[in-house]
Design a protein around this motif. Structure first.
Motif, PDB file in Angstrom:
ATOM      1  N   VAL A 127       0.842  -1.199   0.000  1.00 39.99           N
ATOM      2  CA  VAL A 127       0.000   0.000   0.000  1.00 39.99           C
ATOM      3  C   VAL A 127       0.879   1.251   0.000  1.00 39.99           C
ATOM      4  O   VAL A 127       0.610   2.207  -0.722  1.00 39.99           O
ATOM      5  N   ALA A 128       1.947   1.243   0.781  1.00 35.60           N
ATOM      6  CA  ALA A 128       2.856   2.389   0.825  1.00 35.60           C
ATOM      7  C   ALA A 128       3.474   2.654  -0.549  1.00 35.60           C
ATOM      8  O   ALA A 128       3.552   3.810  -0.982  1.00 35.60           O
ATOM      9  N   GLN A 129       3.915   1.617  -1.238  1.00 38.86           N
ATOM     10  CA  GLN A 129       4.506   1.791  -2.579  1.00 38.86           C
ATOM     11  C   GLN A 129       3.513   2.420  -3.541  1.00 38.86           C
ATOM     12  O   GLN A 129       3.862   3.314  -4.314  1.00 38.86           O
ATOM     13  N   VAL A 130       2.285   1.958  -3.495  1.00 33.55           N
ATOM     14  CA  VAL A 130       1.270   2.478  -4.406  1.00 33.55           C
ATOM     15  C   VAL A 130       0.955   3.939  -4.062  1.00 33.55           C
ATOM     16  O   VAL A 130       0.843   4.786  -4.951  1.00 33.55           O
ATOM     17  N   LEU A 131       0.826   4.244  -2.782  1.00 32.18           N
ATOM     18  CA  LEU A 131       0.542   5.622  -2.378  1.00 32.18           C
ATOM     19  C   LEU A 131       1.701   6.563  -2.729  1.00 32.18           C
ATOM     20  O   LEU A 131       1.488   7.683  -3.177  1.00 32.18           O
ATOM     21  N   ARG A 132       2.932   6.093  -2.528  1.00 28.74           N
ATOM     22  CA  ARG A 132       4.101   6.921  -2.887  1.00 28.74           C
ATOM     23  C   ARG A 132       4.096   7.233  -4.390  1.00 28.74           C
ATOM     24  O   ARG A 132       4.357   8.364  -4.796  1.00 28.74           O
ATOM     25  N   ALA A 133       3.824   6.223  -5.202  1.00 30.83           N
ATOM     26  CA  ALA A 133       3.801   6.426  -6.653  1.00 30.83           C
ATOM     27  C   ALA A 133       2.711   7.426  -7.024  1.00 30.83           C
ATOM     28  O   ALA A 133       2.922   8.274  -7.891  1.00 30.83           O
TER      29      ALA A 133
END
Length: 145
Positions: A127-133
């Protein structure tokens, strides 16, 4: 002297499943703050397709997490629908029951895939990776959770 770091913006994450227990499992695995460099997550729960579509049409959702096993319409079919019909559709993470179903999530145009049983570390990081992107406006290759 350097300027103080900006606080990361809060994110609104929609979680969909027809089962409240599955929604609770997903939100519990990811938590309220999936990474230290991100703001807190505000969860919106949806138990029906109409609720999901209403929230996505209204805007303001930064990420959708969809239960691939939801009934009567699963998260994979719903993901494909919203990716093709919603203008500025937020990224979508699909949660599948079996690792072998990852290819279906890829077919659904999901931005990332999580597999039950959810590992809280992997769920939060995905979830963090997707939100960062999304924050930096970059395309995200399909992430495997």
């Amino acid at each position: 002297m350097s300027a103080p770091a900006r606080p990361a913006p809060a994110s609104t994450v929609l979680v969909f499943s027809h089962l409240p227990a599955v929604r609770e499992l997903i939100t519990g695995a990811v938590g309220r703050r999936p990474a230290a460099d991100l703001g807190r997550v505000t969860w919106i729960e949806a138990g029906t397709i109409a609720e999901v579509l209403g929230h996505l049409d209204a805007g303001g959702v930064d990420l959708a997490v969809l239960d691939g096993e939801a009934q009567p319409t699963g998260g994979m079919g719903l993901c494909r629908q919203v990716k093709n019909e919603i203008t500025d559709c937020p990224p979508v993470v699909v949660v599948v029951r079996r690792a072998d179903d990852r290819w279906l999530a890829t077919w659904s145009q999901a931005d990332a895939v999580l597999v039950h049983p959810l590992d809280p570390l992997a769920a939060a990081e995905t979830v963090a990776q997707v939100l960062r992107a999304r924050l930096v406006g970059s395309a995200l290759p399909t992430v495997r959770g």
